[in-house]
Scaffold this motif. Structure first.
Motif, PDB file in Angstrom:
ATOM      1  N   GLY A  67       0.814  -1.215   0.000  1.00 21.45           N
ATOM      2  CA  GLY A  67       0.000   0.000   0.000  1.00 21.45           C
ATOM      3  C   GLY A  67       0.842   1.257   0.000  1.00 21.45           C
ATOM      4  O   GLY A  67       0.518   2.239  -0.694  1.00 21.45           O
ATOM      5  N   THR A  68       1.929   1.248   0.758  1.00 24.38           N
ATOM      6  CA  THR A  68       2.822   2.410   0.812  1.00 24.38           C
ATOM      7  C   THR A  68       3.470   2.667  -0.542  1.00 24.38           C
ATOM      8  O   THR A  68       3.559   3.816  -1.002  1.00 24.38           O
ATOM      9  CB  THR A  68       3.913   2.183   1.879  1.00 24.38           C
ATOM     10  OG1 THR A  68       3.298   1.953   3.149  1.00 24.38           O
ATOM     11  CG2 THR A  68       4.824   3.399   1.988  1.00 24.38           C
ATOM     12  N   ARG A  69       3.898   1.590  -1.204  1.00 17.89           N
ATOM     13  CA  ARG A  69       4.527   1.748  -2.518  1.00 17.89           C
ATOM     14  C   ARG A  69       3.518   2.178  -3.577  1.00 17.89           C
ATOM     15  O   ARG A  69       3.838   2.990  -4.455  1.00 17.89           O
ATOM     16  CB  ARG A  69       5.211   0.444  -2.933  1.00 17.89           C
ATOM     17  CG  ARG A  69       6.379   0.059  -2.045  1.00 17.89           C
ATOM     18  CD  ARG A  69       7.252  -0.991  -2.709  1.00 17.89           C
ATOM     19  NE  ARG A  69       8.164  -1.593  -1.757  1.00 17.89           N
ATOM     20  CZ  ARG A  69       9.165  -2.405  -2.096  1.00 17.89           C
ATOM     21  NH1 ARG A  69       9.358  -2.704  -3.367  1.00 17.89           N
ATOM     22  NH2 ARG A  69       9.952  -2.938  -1.187  1.00 17.89           N
ATOM     23  N   ILE A  93       1.247   6.284  -7.343  1.00 16.86           N
ATOM     24  CA  ILE A  93       0.103   7.105  -7.769  1.00 16.86           C
ATOM     25  C   ILE A  93       0.360   8.583  -7.485  1.00 16.86           C
ATOM     26  O   ILE A  93       0.048   9.452  -8.314  1.00 16.86           O
ATOM     27  CB  ILE A  93      -1.180   6.615  -7.071  1.00 16.86           C
ATOM     28  CG1 ILE A  93      -1.514   5.190  -7.551  1.00 16.86           C
ATOM     29  CG2 ILE A  93      -2.345   7.557  -7.349  1.00 16.86           C
ATOM     30  CD1 ILE A  93      -2.609   4.502  -6.752  1.00 16.86           C
ATOM     31  N   PHE A  94       0.945   8.882  -6.343  1.00 14.21           N
ATOM     32  CA  PHE A  94       1.285  10.263  -5.981  1.00 14.21           C
ATOM     33  C   PHE A  94       2.198  10.876  -7.047  1.00 14.21           C
ATOM     34  O   PHE A  94       1.948  11.974  -7.540  1.00 14.21           O
ATOM     35  CB  PHE A  94       1.984  10.268  -4.618  1.00 14.21           C
ATOM     36  CG  PHE A  94       2.380  11.628  -4.114  1.00 14.21           C
ATOM     37  CD1 PHE A  94       1.533  12.343  -3.284  1.00 14.21           C
ATOM     38  CD2 PHE A  94       3.608  12.188  -4.455  1.00 14.21           C
ATOM     39  CE1 PHE A  94       1.903  13.607  -2.817  1.00 14.21           C
ATOM     40  CE2 PHE A  94       3.984  13.433  -3.991  1.00 14.21           C
ATOM     41  CZ  PHE A  94       3.130  14.148  -3.167  1.00 14.21           C
ATOM     42  N   ASP A  95       3.263  10.168  -7.396  1.00 12.96           N
ATOM     43  CA  ASP A  95       4.200  10.670  -8.414  1.00 12.96           C
ATOM     44  C   ASP A  95       3.531  10.781  -9.783  1.00 12.96           C
ATOM     45  O   ASP A  95       3.774  11.734 -10.534  1.00 12.96           O
ATOM     46  CB  ASP A  95       5.419   9.747  -8.514  1.00 12.96           C
ATOM     47  CG  ASP A  95       6.314   9.814  -7.287  1.00 12.96           C
ATOM     48  OD1 ASP A  95       6.172  10.770  -6.498  1.00 12.96           O
ATOM     49  OD2 ASP A  95       7.146   8.899  -7.111  1.00 12.96           O
ATOM     50  N   HIS A  96       2.684   9.809 -10.101  1.00 13.39           N
ATOM     51  CA  HIS A  96       2.010   9.804 -11.399  1.00 13.39           C
ATOM     52  C   HIS A  96       1.129  11.039 -11.568  1.00 13.39           C
ATOM     53  O   HIS A  96       1.156  11.690 -12.623  1.00 13.39           O
ATOM     54  CB  HIS A  96       1.174   8.533 -11.518  1.00 13.39           C
ATOM     55  CG  HIS A  96       0.268   8.502 -12.703  1.00 13.39           C
ATOM     56  ND1 HIS A  96       0.716   8.319 -13.992  1.00 13.39           N
ATOM     57  CD2 HIS A  96      -1.087   8.661 -12.800  1.00 13.39           C
ATOM     58  CE1 HIS A  96      -0.303   8.357 -14.830  1.00 13.39           C
ATOM     59  NE2 HIS A  96      -1.403   8.555 -14.131  1.00 13.39           N
ATOM     60  N   LEU A  97       0.355  11.377 -10.542  1.00 14.74           N
ATOM     61  CA  LEU A  97      -0.595  12.481 -10.652  1.00 14.74           C
ATOM     62  C   LEU A  97       0.088  13.832 -10.804  1.00 14.74           C
ATOM     63  O   LEU A  97      -0.517  14.779 -11.316  1.00 14.74           O
ATOM     64  CB  LEU A  97      -1.521  12.504  -9.425  1.00 14.74           C
ATOM     65  CG  LEU A  97      -2.440  11.288  -9.257  1.00 14.74           C
ATOM     66  CD1 LEU A  97      -3.326  11.462  -8.027  1.00 14.74           C
ATOM     67  CD2 LEU A  97      -3.280  11.052 -10.506  1.00 14.74           C
ATOM     68  N   LEU A 144      -2.693   7.562   4.174  1.00 17.24           N
ATOM     69  CA  LEU A 144      -1.934   8.127   3.058  1.00 17.24           C
ATOM     70  C   LEU A 144      -2.861   8.493   1.900  1.00 17.24           C
ATOM     71  O   LEU A 144      -2.722   9.562   1.288  1.00 17.24           O
ATOM     72  CB  LEU A 144      -0.879   7.121   2.579  1.00 17.24           C
ATOM     73  CG  LEU A 144       0.333   6.891   3.473  1.00 17.24           C
ATOM     74  CD1 LEU A 144       1.182   5.741   2.925  1.00 17.24           C
ATOM     75  CD2 LEU A 144       1.174   8.163   3.575  1.00 17.24           C
ATOM     76  N   PHE A 145      -3.804   7.616   1.605  1.00 16.42           N
ATOM     77  CA  PHE A 145      -4.718   7.880   0.493  1.00 16.42           C
ATOM     78  C   PHE A 145      -5.764   8.929   0.853  1.00 16.42           C
ATOM     79  O   PHE A 145      -6.248   9.646  -0.027  1.00 16.42           O
ATOM     80  CB  PHE A 145      -5.370   6.575   0.026  1.00 16.42           C
ATOM     81  CG  PHE A 145      -4.492   5.782  -0.896  1.00 16.42           C
ATOM     82  CD1 PHE A 145      -4.585   5.935  -2.270  1.00 16.42           C
ATOM     83  CD2 PHE A 145      -3.537   4.908  -0.386  1.00 16.42           C
ATOM     84  CE1 PHE A 145      -3.756   5.218  -3.128  1.00 16.42           C
ATOM     85  CE2 PHE A 145      -2.698   4.188  -1.240  1.00 16.42           C
ATOM     86  CZ  PHE A 145      -2.799   4.348  -2.610  1.00 16.42           C
TER      87      PHE A 145
END
Length: 214
Positions: A113-115, A120-124, A159-160
């Motif tokens: 989940g952390t990875r 997704i964070f970097d992608h957005l 985190l999400f």
């Protein structure tokens, strides 16, 4: 040899001999080696899953996904790339629950989940968002968040939740940005993280948002 076989069949044969301590030592060494190999294998598997999600997003997500020209796209609720990722994550979570148990499930899902959050964070942050696109990405992240809820790992869900709150910065009217940034969900986050998302707004320059947090 299983633990039960070791205790029932081998130990009684060497219990009163010098070989007893040697057998126990050998068993400990073999167990440590096996656990090390399992840890390495699981880490590589988690890395492979995160890498595959990155590949899906890279291949399926289009620059135009988050800069639509009309509101007809809102009927789809989530982008095709998001739908594909969520389906894959759900299947992986089911596999983990099927083949692992106890604390191992929690440890692996926490790492996964952390990875996934980082991917997704970097992608957005590779996109710019107009007002309609901002609503779409919020729907995407909400779908990711629903999928992650099945992990039942509080730290990952948090985190999400924060990622979802960050995406709300893409739709807030400029005059309310500073207030939202200091709200409960985003309090404590570094200003650079907040500005990283504010800079993705299509009106970042025209609305002069560079100084909004100063």
């Amino acid at each position: 040899m299983s633990e039960k076989q070791f205790q029932d069949s081998l130990i009684p044969l060497v219990l009163s001999s010098p070989k007893h301590s040697l057998c126990l030592q050998k068993r400990r060494q073999l167990r440590e080696q096996l656990e090390g190999k399992i840890d390495t294998g699981l880490d590589r598997a988690v890395a492979a899953v995160a890498g595959w999600v990155r590949n899906i997003l890279s291949a399926e997500q289009k620059k135009t996904d988050f800069k639509p020209e009309d509101d007809s796209v809102l009927g789809q609720m989530v982008t095709p790339a998001c739908a594909k990722v969520v389906k894959f994550i759900s299947s992986i979570a089911q596999t983990i629950h099927s083949y692992l148990d106890g604390k191992n499930v929690e440890v692996v899902l926490t790492e996964l989940g952390t990875r996934l959050h980082r991917v997704i964070f970097d992608h957005l942050q590779q996109f710019q968002y107009n007002s309609l696109g901002a609503m779409l990405v919020i729907c995407d992240v909400n779908e990711y968040r629903r999928s992650i809820k099945d992990f039942k790992i509080p730290i990952v869900l948090e985190l999400f939740e924060k990622l979802h709150a960050l995406c709300n910065l893409l739709v807030v009217v400029p005059d309310n940005l500073k207030q939202v940034c200091s709200g409960e969900q985003l309090v404590g986050l570094d200003k650079s993280v907040l500005m990283g998302f504010i800079q993705l707004r299509y009106d970042y320059r025209t609305a002069k948002l560079a100084t909004v947090l100063k």
